[in-house]
Enzyme design. Sequence first.
Site, mmCIF file in Angstrom:
data_model
loop_
_atom_site.group_PDB
_atom_site.id
_atom_site.type_symbol
_atom_site.label_atom_id
_atom_site.label_comp_id
_atom_site.label_asym_id
_atom_site.label_seq_id
_atom_site.Cartn_x
_atom_site.Cartn_y
_atom_site.Cartn_z
ATOM 1 N N HIS A 255 20.657 31.856 -9.854
ATOM 2 C CA HIS A 255 20.855 31.288 -8.516
ATOM 3 C C HIS A 255 21.151 29.807 -8.640
ATOM 4 O O HIS A 255 20.641 29.143 -9.540
ATOM 5 C CB HIS A 255 19.604 31.492 -7.643
ATOM 6 C CG HIS A 255 19.872 31.328 -6.189
ATOM 7 N ND1 HIS A 255 19.787 30.109 -5.553
ATOM 8 C CD2 HIS A 255 20.258 32.224 -5.250
ATOM 9 C CE1 HIS A 255 20.105 30.273 -4.280
ATOM 10 N NE2 HIS A 255 20.402 31.542 -4.067
ATOM 11 N N GLU A 308 20.032 39.579 -4.341
ATOM 12 C CA GLU A 308 20.922 40.741 -4.409
ATOM 13 C C GLU A 308 20.325 41.891 -5.201
ATOM 14 O O GLU A 308 20.672 43.045 -4.998
ATOM 15 C CB GLU A 308 22.273 40.349 -5.023
ATOM 16 C CG GLU A 308 22.925 39.138 -4.414
ATOM 17 C CD GLU A 308 23.449 39.372 -3.013
ATOM 18 O OE1 GLU A 308 22.915 40.262 -2.320
ATOM 19 O OE2 GLU A 308 24.375 38.658 -2.617
HETATM 20 N N1 COA Z 1 24.291 36.377 -16.208
HETATM 21 C C1 COA Z 1 24.585 35.755 -17.351
HETATM 22 N N2 COA Z 1 24.714 34.419 -17.466
HETATM 23 C C2 COA Z 1 24.525 33.691 -16.356
HETATM 24 C C3 COA Z 1 24.198 34.281 -15.123
HETATM 25 C C4 COA Z 1 24.093 35.693 -15.070
HETATM 26 N N3 COA Z 1 23.794 36.324 -13.933
HETATM 27 N N4 COA Z 1 24.070 33.321 -14.182
HETATM 28 C C5 COA Z 1 24.314 32.157 -14.805
HETATM 29 N N5 COA Z 1 24.584 32.393 -16.128
HETATM 30 C C6 COA Z 1 24.885 31.386 -17.146
HETATM 31 C C7 COA Z 1 26.338 30.938 -17.013
HETATM 32 O O1 COA Z 1 27.187 31.730 -17.817
HETATM 33 C C8 COA Z 1 26.271 29.507 -17.469
HETATM 34 O O2 COA Z 1 26.302 29.493 -18.876
HETATM 35 P P1 COA Z 1 27.142 28.354 -19.659
HETATM 36 O O3 COA Z 1 26.496 27.061 -19.256
HETATM 37 O O4 COA Z 1 26.987 28.730 -21.080
HETATM 38 O O5 COA Z 1 28.541 28.493 -19.148
HETATM 39 C C9 COA Z 1 24.889 29.058 -17.022
HETATM 40 O O6 COA Z 1 24.097 30.244 -16.876
HETATM 41 C C10 COA Z 1 24.901 28.332 -15.697
HETATM 42 O O7 COA Z 1 25.710 29.078 -14.802
HETATM 43 P P2 COA Z 1 26.481 28.458 -13.567
HETATM 44 O O8 COA Z 1 27.588 29.370 -13.169
HETATM 45 O O9 COA Z 1 26.841 27.025 -13.865
HETATM 46 O O10 COA Z 1 25.337 28.427 -12.516
HETATM 47 P P3 COA Z 1 25.524 28.481 -10.970
HETATM 48 O O11 COA Z 1 24.382 27.768 -10.383
HETATM 49 O O12 COA Z 1 26.889 28.005 -10.586
HETATM 50 O O13 COA Z 1 25.472 30.043 -10.713
HETATM 51 C C11 COA Z 1 25.335 32.075 -9.665
HETATM 52 C C12 COA Z 1 24.772 30.665 -9.739
HETATM 53 C C13 COA Z 1 24.545 32.883 -8.632
HETATM 54 C C14 COA Z 1 26.780 32.017 -9.227
HETATM 55 C C15 COA Z 1 25.226 32.752 -11.047
HETATM 56 O O14 COA Z 1 23.882 32.780 -11.498
HETATM 57 C C16 COA Z 1 25.843 34.141 -11.083
HETATM 58 O O15 COA Z 1 27.049 34.283 -11.273
HETATM 59 N N6 COA Z 1 25.015 35.228 -10.927
HETATM 60 C C17 COA Z 1 25.529 36.556 -10.931
HETATM 61 C C18 COA Z 1 26.132 36.907 -9.593
HETATM 62 C C19 COA Z 1 25.091 37.067 -8.505
HETATM 63 O O16 COA Z 1 24.047 37.662 -8.705
HETATM 64 N N7 COA Z 1 25.403 36.533 -7.316
HETATM 65 C C20 COA Z 1 24.527 36.567 -6.173
HETATM 66 C C21 COA Z 1 23.966 35.210 -5.914
HETATM 67 S S1 COA Z 1 22.704 35.226 -4.664
#
Ligand code: COA
Length: 363
Positions: A255, A308
């Site tokens: 998140h 989710e």
């Molecule tokens: N699975 C695997 N790796 C994950 C991850 C997941 N669900 N969520 C984050 N990471 C990793 C990313 O690959 C990134 O790694 P890196 O630094 O080596 O590239 C790191 O953690 C940080 O991710 P980032 O995308 O910068 O964090 P964010 O704050 O932008 O992401 C989300 C938040 C929700 C978009 C992200 O956790 C995600 O894509 N989750 C899966 C989709 C989901 O469940 N969405 C519903 C949200 S309520």
Amino acid sequence: METASSSGLEGVNAANTAISHVDGEQGRLVIAGYDAEQLAQVATFEEATRRVLEAGRGASVDVTPAQLAQARIRAWELLPRLGDALDAADGMDALRAGLAHLRATSAGGSGYDDLADAITAIGAAPVFAAAWSRKQRGLVPVGPSVELDHASDYLRMTTGAAPSPAAAKALGAYLVTVSDHGMNASTFTARVVASTASDLISAVVAGVGALKGPLHGGAPGPVLDMLDAIGTPANAETWLLGELAAGRRIMGMGHRIYRVRDPRAAVLEVAVKPLSTPNLDLAHAVEAAAAKILRERKPDRPLAANVEFYTAVLLDAVGLPRGQFAPTFAVGRVAGWCAHVLEQRRVGKLIRPASTYVGPMPA
Ligand code: COA
């Protein structure tokens, strides 16, 4: 239109809100002055809607279950005039197109009647989402009932049968839980639209567009796909490692704000328990395996279950098809979008972030 100086919100910018508070470090969500856990247990969706709208307006509002039921009826009467909007393959595309047919009020030059438009939008969302879902399954849409509460009626319009009290209660708890969540992407989108002095319906339609993406509201369908693919707890670790090796993210984990488990996951776990779904045990096992693997892979970045994860389990258990999960999120969140439009009106300022130009300058 009320302005910031007359509303007591002087100096407030879009990041200040009285509607909900997300504490990412402690894993706490407060909606309109109540912990989300508490609100989900004591309030119907109608009550939660009134509370968030009041928080947004900064004054009491007259929004009753009967008004929302009438709004569902009005949306149903609009169905024959939606063209092919509800034939879209994707439920969020259908919902966006359906809601775009709603007309905002125009109070004769003195602005919009945002509260009336909010009731229209909140009432229409479940009607369009359920009608889309039935059309997708080759079934005839089922009209709303003024006798039922919002959550029960949504389930009935989807399945065609009166829901069990346990299913209606669980869905109601879900809708309350997701009704608002700070300045998330779709809420920010809705506020930006409202900040231009555009109408509430336009803000809601834009919110649907932002919610659609899998990084925001589009994840629960894929979470259920994941649980199906894993099948039994013993397969969890191998399957999850395969996903990561393929460069894919684990849906339902991580998140932007929470650095601990999303508190809404716990609320939904409690809400789904009375429905005794076998997926709950599997979800617990998959969550534990995913948390362990992600902890090992990313020790510096806490990645725990988000809303989710258990949304998927709950919405499946109450009998909604997975294509309808994201539209159902919108059925709840539309209350928050509308509350933020009311609040943005009081701020009365255009949201216009600055950009940093990094391109070439003219020679
Ligand atoms: N699975 C695997 N790796 C994950 C991850 C997941 N669900 N969520 C984050 N990471 C990793 C990313 O690959 C990134 O790694 P890196 O630094 O080596 O590239 C790191 O953690 C940080 O991710 P980032 O995308 O910068 O964090 P964010 O704050 O932008 O992401 C989300 C938040 C929700 C978009 C992200 O956790 C995600 O894509 N989750 C899966 C989709 C989901 O469940 N969405 C519903 C949200 S309520």
